[in-house]
Design an enzyme around this catalytic site. Structure first.
Site, short mmCIF file in Angstrom:
data_model
loop_
_atom_site.label_atom_id
_atom_site.label_comp_id
_atom_site.label_asym_id
_atom_site.label_seq_id
_atom_site.Cartn_x
_atom_site.Cartn_y
_atom_site.Cartn_z
N ALA A 1 36.09 44.03 78.98
CA ALA A 1 36.45 44.29 80.36
C ALA A 1 35.94 43.21 81.19
CB ALA A 1 35.78 45.70 80.50
N ARG B 1 36.77 24.76 73.51
CA ARG B 1 37.14 26.13 72.89
C ARG B 1 36.35 26.16 71.57
NH1 ARG B 1 42.19 24.35 75.10
NH2 ARG B 1 42.94 25.79 76.82
N HIS C 1 46.14 25.82 70.10
CA HIS C 1 45.70 25.98 71.26
C HIS C 1 44.50 25.47 71.68
CE1 HIS C 1 45.57 27.97 75.45
NE2 HIS C 1 44.64 28.71 75.06
#
Length: 321
Positions: free
Chosen positions: A11, A89, A176
């Site tokens: 969240a 990443r 990615h």
């Protein structure tokens, strides 16, 4: 007819934006899950109070218990540690792998029939780990990457040509990360391929190469500007496009991190390729013919993904048993 249920694992900035977009698009009721007490509950209440202003009907709930995602039609996983300036990443692999194992177990127990979209980085390795940890069918677990990378490329091209982004299409394949493969032959402005626009003098090869580099560094550019955290608006919007195509059986052709079973000459890996997303999940993979240079770049990108997956397998050998 009952509304669809969308569960958001995480969240944070992306999760909150996902919830907002799901509400605005009236895709269904939303459950925000997060282990930080109060955050999912507070965001859910804030979003619920927004709904009369924005004019949509949807129920929002916040929770720290996986049982509350039970029966979800779509699960979008964003939980994990975001990048900080100077990080790649790949630097996130070990810590976020543990998050994928936990999320996968929760999804397997409470939402085994869901369509699962992974957003957590390093994306291609994390979606692989999430599918292994959950045990869900491979075609029901995908990674959000190519939609975002292609959107960045579309924006940069539209800016270069001073045209509407609506008239620009773009295609980015591969992992990615820094080795992603933007395919200029498949990038167009109102159907006109970018190589043709170079030939008629709208731009130059050097300028297009600079745009390709900027696309590859798109996430890092935002991380450096924000100083704390990473991109969230565009990643959330990209994941919502995928969820909507599944929920509405739109069968959109989207570049996603999809499971390969021989396509492009690779197996048992998640790699960015164009795929049809419909009510059955990944319904078909579009296998493009790559020229020699594109093929070399794609293989380099896949090798990078394979290295990350191998690292995951060493850290968590149970995933491959």
């Amino acid at each position: 007819m009952a509304r669809s249920k969308i569960a958001l694992i995480g969240a944070g900035q992306i999760g909150g934006t996902l919830a907002l977009l799901a509400g605005l698009k009236e895709l269904g009721d939303v459950v925000l899950f997060d282990l930080v007490e109060g955050v999912p509950q507070g965001k859910a209440l804030d979003l619920a109070e927004l709904s009369p202003v924005a004019g949509f009907d949807a129920a929002f709930a916040g929770t720290g218990a996986y049982e509350q995602i039970a029966g979800a039609d779509v699960v979008i996983v964003t939980a994990g540690v975001p990048r900080k300036p100077g990080m790649s990443r790949d630097d996130l692999l070990a810590v976020n792998l543990k998050v994928m194992e936990q999320a996968g177990a929760g999804i397997a127990k409470y939402a085994p029939d869901a369509f699962v979209i992974c957003v957590t980085n390093p994306l291609d390795a994390m979606v692989w780990a999430l599918q292994k940890a959950s045990g869900l069918p491979r075609h029901k677990v995908v990674g959000m990457a190519g939609v975002l990378d292609s959107a960045r490329l579309r924006y940069f091209l539209a800016d270069e040509f001073n045209v509407s982004v609506e008239d620009v299409t773009a295609m980015v394949l591969g992992g990615h990360g820094d080795t992603m493969v933007p395919l200029m032959r498949y990038c167009t402005v109102a159907g006109i391929p970018v190589p043709d626009l170079i030939r008629i003098g709208w731009t130059s090869t050097d300028r297009i190469e600079a745009i390709v580099t900027r696309t590859r560094n798109g996430g890092a550019e935002i991380v450096e500007l924000l100083k704390s955290g990473s991109a969230f608006y565009a990643p959330a919007a990209s994941a919502i496009v995928m969820a909507e195509s599944y929920l509405k059986d739109k069968k959109r052709v989207l570049p996603v991190a999809a499971p390969l079973s021989g396509e492009y000459g690779f197996r048992d890996l998640y790699v960015g390729v164009p795929a049809v997303i419909g009510a059955r999940g990944v319904e078909r993979i579009v296998e493009l013919e790559l020229d020699r240079a594109e093929r070399a770049q794609f293989e380099q990108s896949v090798a990078s993904v394979q290295g990350l997956v191998d690292a995951c397998a060493k850290i968590a050998p149970d995933l491959v048993r």
